[in-house]
Motif scaffolding. Sequence first.
Motif, short mmCIF file in Angstrom:
data_model
loop_
_atom_site.label_atom_id
_atom_site.label_comp_id
_atom_site.label_asym_id
_atom_site.label_seq_id
_atom_site.Cartn_x
_atom_site.Cartn_y
_atom_site.Cartn_z
N GLU B 64 0.84 -1.19 0.00
CA GLU B 64 0.00 0.00 0.00
C GLU B 64 0.87 1.24 0.00
OE1 GLU B 64 -2.41 0.43 3.40
OE2 GLU B 64 -3.25 2.32 2.72
N ASP B 65 0.47 2.21 -0.78
CA ASP B 65 1.24 3.45 -0.90
C ASP B 65 0.73 4.43 0.15
OD1 ASP B 65 2.90 5.37 -1.83
OD2 ASP B 65 1.49 6.06 -3.35
N ILE B 66 1.55 4.72 1.14
CA ILE B 66 1.10 5.59 2.22
C ILE B 66 1.76 6.95 2.09
CG2 ILE B 66 1.00 5.91 4.72
CD1 ILE B 66 1.27 2.82 4.90
N ILE B 67 0.94 7.98 2.05
CA ILE B 67 1.47 9.34 2.10
C ILE B 67 0.92 9.99 3.36
CG2 ILE B 67 1.55 11.58 0.95
CD1 ILE B 67 1.16 10.16 -1.67
N PRO B 68 1.78 10.36 4.30
CA PRO B 68 1.27 10.92 5.55
C PRO B 68 0.42 12.17 5.29
CG PRO B 68 3.61 10.48 5.71
CD PRO B 68 3.23 10.26 4.29
N THR B 69 -0.66 12.30 6.05
CA THR B 69 -1.57 13.41 5.79
C THR B 69 -0.93 14.76 6.03
OG1 THR B 69 -2.40 12.93 7.97
CG2 THR B 69 -3.80 12.33 6.13
N GLN B 70 -0.02 14.80 6.99
CA GLN B 70 0.57 16.10 7.33
C GLN B 70 1.74 16.45 6.43
OE1 GLN B 70 -0.46 18.33 9.81
NE2 GLN B 70 -2.25 17.03 9.68
N SER B 71 2.06 15.59 5.48
CA SER B 71 3.28 15.83 4.70
C SER B 71 3.01 16.82 3.58
CB SER B 71 3.77 14.52 4.11
OG SER B 71 2.82 14.04 3.18
N ASP B 72 4.11 17.32 3.02
CA ASP B 72 4.04 18.17 1.84
C ASP B 72 3.99 17.22 0.65
OD1 ASP B 72 4.55 19.78 -0.29
OD2 ASP B 72 5.88 21.11 0.82
N LYS B 73 2.80 17.01 0.09
CA LYS B 73 2.60 15.85 -0.77
C LYS B 73 3.46 15.86 -2.02
CE LYS B 73 -1.74 14.56 1.13
NZ LYS B 73 -1.73 15.71 2.07
N LEU B 74 3.53 17.01 -2.68
CA LEU B 74 4.28 17.07 -3.92
C LEU B 74 5.74 16.72 -3.67
CD1 LEU B 74 4.24 17.82 -6.93
CD2 LEU B 74 4.96 20.11 -6.24
N MET B 75 6.29 17.36 -2.67
CA MET B 75 7.70 17.12 -2.36
C MET B 75 7.92 15.69 -1.90
SD MET B 75 9.31 19.72 -3.03
CE MET B 75 8.74 21.25 -3.70
N PHE B 76 6.95 15.20 -1.17
CA PHE B 76 7.05 13.84 -0.65
C PHE B 76 7.14 12.85 -1.80
CE2 PHE B 76 5.46 9.95 1.29
CZ PHE B 76 6.15 9.95 2.49
N ILE B 77 6.37 13.11 -2.84
CA ILE B 77 6.39 12.20 -3.99
C ILE B 77 7.64 12.41 -4.83
CG2 ILE B 77 5.19 11.68 -6.15
CD1 ILE B 77 2.58 12.46 -4.62
N LEU B 78 8.05 13.67 -4.92
CA LEU B 78 9.16 14.02 -5.79
C LEU B 78 10.51 13.54 -5.24
CD1 LEU B 78 9.17 15.56 -8.44
CD2 LEU B 78 9.81 17.62 -7.18
N ALA B 79 10.66 13.62 -3.92
CA ALA B 79 11.98 13.42 -3.31
C ALA B 79 12.64 12.09 -3.69
CB ALA B 79 11.88 13.57 -1.80
N PRO B 80 11.96 10.96 -3.52
CA PRO B 80 12.65 9.71 -3.87
C PRO B 80 12.98 9.63 -5.34
CG PRO B 80 10.38 9.29 -3.19
CD PRO B 80 10.64 10.72 -2.94
N VAL B 81 12.15 10.27 -6.16
CA VAL B 81 12.41 10.21 -7.61
C VAL B 81 13.72 10.95 -7.91
CG1 VAL B 81 11.52 10.83 -9.86
CG2 VAL B 81 9.97 10.08 -8.07
N ILE B 82 13.90 12.11 -7.28
CA ILE B 82 15.14 12.87 -7.49
C ILE B 82 16.34 12.01 -7.10
CG2 ILE B 82 16.46 14.86 -6.69
CD1 ILE B 82 13.88 16.34 -6.32
N CYS B 83 16.21 11.42 -5.94
CA CYS B 83 17.30 10.60 -5.41
C CYS B 83 17.63 9.47 -6.39
CB CYS B 83 16.85 10.03 -4.07
SG CYS B 83 18.15 9.97 -2.89
N PHE B 84 16.60 8.79 -6.82
CA PHE B 84 16.74 7.63 -7.69
C PHE B 84 17.33 8.04 -9.04
CE2 PHE B 84 14.83 4.80 -10.86
CZ PHE B 84 15.29 3.58 -10.40
N LEU B 85 16.76 9.10 -9.60
CA LEU B 85 17.14 9.54 -10.94
C LEU B 85 18.62 9.84 -10.99
CD1 LEU B 85 15.47 10.13 -13.48
CD2 LEU B 85 15.63 12.54 -12.88
#
Lengths: 201, 337, 381
Positions: B64-85
């Motif tokens: 299950e893909d969990i995104i914490p409610t209090q998080s900054d969603k865009l950045m939260f999704i973007l961050a691992p992609v930047i790292c990986f890329l």
Amino acid sequence: MAEEKNKNDSLEKGKAPRKPPKKEEVNLYEEIKDFDTFTKVKEKFADIVLDGKRIREQHIFYIKNENILDFFKYLRDEEKYDMLADLTAIDYPDREKRFAILYNIYSFKKLERLLVRMDIADGEEVETVSEIWPSANWPEREVYDMFGIKFKNHPDLRRILLPEDWKTHPLRKDFDVKNRDQDWMERHLGIREDVNSGEVK
Amino acid sequence: MEFLLVVVVKIVIILAFISLGVAYLTYLERKVIGHMQVRLGPMRVGWHGLLQPIADGLKLVIKEDIIPTQSDKLMFILAPVICFLHAFLVYTFIPFDGPKGFWGYGGYISDVNVGLLFIVAIASVGVVGIILGGWASNSKYPLLGSLRSVAQLVSYEVAMGLAIMGPILLAGSLSMVDIVKAQEKMGVWFFVPQIVAFIIYFICGVAETNRAPFDLPEAESELVGGYHTEYSGFRFALYFLAEYANMITVSAIAATVFLGGWLMPFPSILGPYLSFIPGFVWFALKVFFFLFVYLWIRATFPRYRFDQLMAIGWKILLPLAIANLLVTSFIILYLKM
Amino acid sequence: MDEVKNINKTNFAEEFVDATEELVLNMGPQHPSTHGVLRVILKLHHEKVVDLDCDIGYLHRGVEKISETLSYKLAAPYMDRLDYISAVSNNLAYIETIEKLAGVEVPKKAQYIRVILTELARISSHLLWLATHALDIGAMTVFLYCFREREEILNIFEMVTGARLTTNAFRIGGLPQDVPEGFEKAVKDFCEILPGRISEYEALLTKNRIWLARTKNVGVISPEDAIAIGLTGPSLRGSGVKWDLRKAHPYESYNEFEFDIPTGENGDTYDRYLVRLEEMRQARRIILQAIDGIPEGDFTAKVPKVLKPPKGEVYHSIEAPKGELGFYVISDGSTKPYRVKIKGPSFYNLQALKKMCLGHYVADVVAIIGTLDIVLGEIDR
């Protein structure tokens, strides 16, 4: 559920009046003989120290709740009882002075343990000894938590084992599983028990 | 047209190879450390647990893909992609084989004259992903973890950059291929004349990739999981893959710059017998050696404390790297005069 | 315009300093290295601890209250669940207290076997301590090495008692049954391998630069402070106080065995580490002496089926792996104790956490929790 019920039953049995022992009572308490500290303390704090007993090679002093700080300071500084090993309370609901506080102090110099017992009434406040032995901090909180005995001048008198908004004091003899804090349980756990059947709603 | 096709095929091959390598590096880690710790490691999935990485990957993908409610969603999704890329982008410039390798097509996707600089630059963008991830989680442990990693990566990057200046001076080029060629010409791999730089580089490399004993940003016993505490499922897998890809990168750079890349050891003695082995095998062996040392270190050492880590970076490694750089340049100057 | 003026006036550096706040970090009750359900509320300035508060009680089961409702014998298994890492020691402390209260004489053979089992429990507890402590600091291999040896001890426990963790090994008056065949050999085999294994851990840690950097001068506590705050056991001995209940007030047959009390000098985490390692060796020494000298005779004394100790009160304590473990039991002459008070060493040891942690880094808090060797089952009771 069944377990809960059994537990309740056994608790009820535990409350049933106990039969008096048939055999001749063995009296374990002896008078103190040749114990230097006791004679000294008895002289110096004649108004506080009520009695002293010896049970299974262990000395117990009985004191009154007056100027106990001076008394304990003397024990620590002059008699070198430098560690408070334990501090607890006992509940005697039938007695006039309901609680007894037990100080368990130890001397590394003499390799000697000393129990000091003090009877207090319900609601009576006790001077904290955490100034004398810092290790008394938590045990006093525990006694407050479990018996509801308040300690004067305690640096941080909060409940320690139970939640802060809990109501009852479980180690008192009149406490029973049945009268545990139902409101708290409803508030935090969302359950309420039927005290008699033990069923959870 | 043919050029484009060759590049695309090479990209696919290298990407597949690296992805598989990363997946099996986790298997290798578990096996090697397992045997060092008198246990077997994965044994259940496939023969001796060989399919374990695939099972793990599958598990992470279908979680299950969990995104914490209090998080900054865009950045939260973007961050691992930047790292990986950025962890994978680096492989563009790493020569797996010589210009004649890969059946004459050249054993690298691209060789530019600022290759090494580019690699170091790209690799440090990856840290942005870590910072963002920790910050976007809006939670205290990830925040502390990402702060630690920023401080750590920034301070170790300096020493690392200075350490690889030594070999660059010797080679006179920033191109990865030229650096290897220079080693071939010199007849001795750069880790011999640049032993100090080599050691500094490897220590910094371990710190750069957040591996033990410098794994403070994700120290699980202190900060639970560090910057990826709040991540789960595939996003966590991206961080995970990025970390292992970075390990391979650091090892690959070390192999190229200090251990002669695709070159064969002792060509005058072994040359006649082993010349049939293609260059990328030698390269892979060298990378494997570094990876093994990585795992070995992890199984042996406890973890440094944060202030100690910084002290080592700034007070020991950085002065040493500068001294090494100065000595190297003076010797080169003297020889040229 | 006003705004521009204000900007010019403001000292940014000063404002920045004022703007930094203390970070309140909630460590636990679910945290990998708080050894159970301990919750520590840390106040951090950058990464340094400026204040901390322990929140305990997540594992409170009311053992003291439960024992008031059970007969003396029935309460014994509950005591195994206090310090579940060395259940044998807990059991021994409780059983001995009741024996002292009721005046039961334990046969020599039972005493020797009790000594062997409790010393094995001490080794197993220290092994688990070393394993988790090292893991907290990041040395994961030691963790698995220690568990390998602990497994051997648990096998011996299983052989004797049938259980591995909460063994309920002893009964009032002695042992539930005689030790099985092969017990002596198993214990001797274990003693054979132990020294080599301890040197393996030492090879990984004792002279390791990182280990030294992480443990030396971390969590220092002076002997005076240690006594005042109520530290006992290896934590106290690490500060240089040579005090061990086995020597000071010998129980069972400890006065018949030769062993040393290791002490530290600086009272830091490293010294406590050395003390515990040496304690394992000394425990092995005691076991070897005891196993060779098991006397013939009964394994249990005659104890009435329904035990009714005379009216009175007794405090008795033993040297558990973590420190002084004491029981204070009041009897009113009936079959059930009137009051049972458990003095768990971890409860008092944990009090020292605040004193030891202030001014250290977050990473050190983890190391210090580890070095205090706490078990929440015993703290929360």
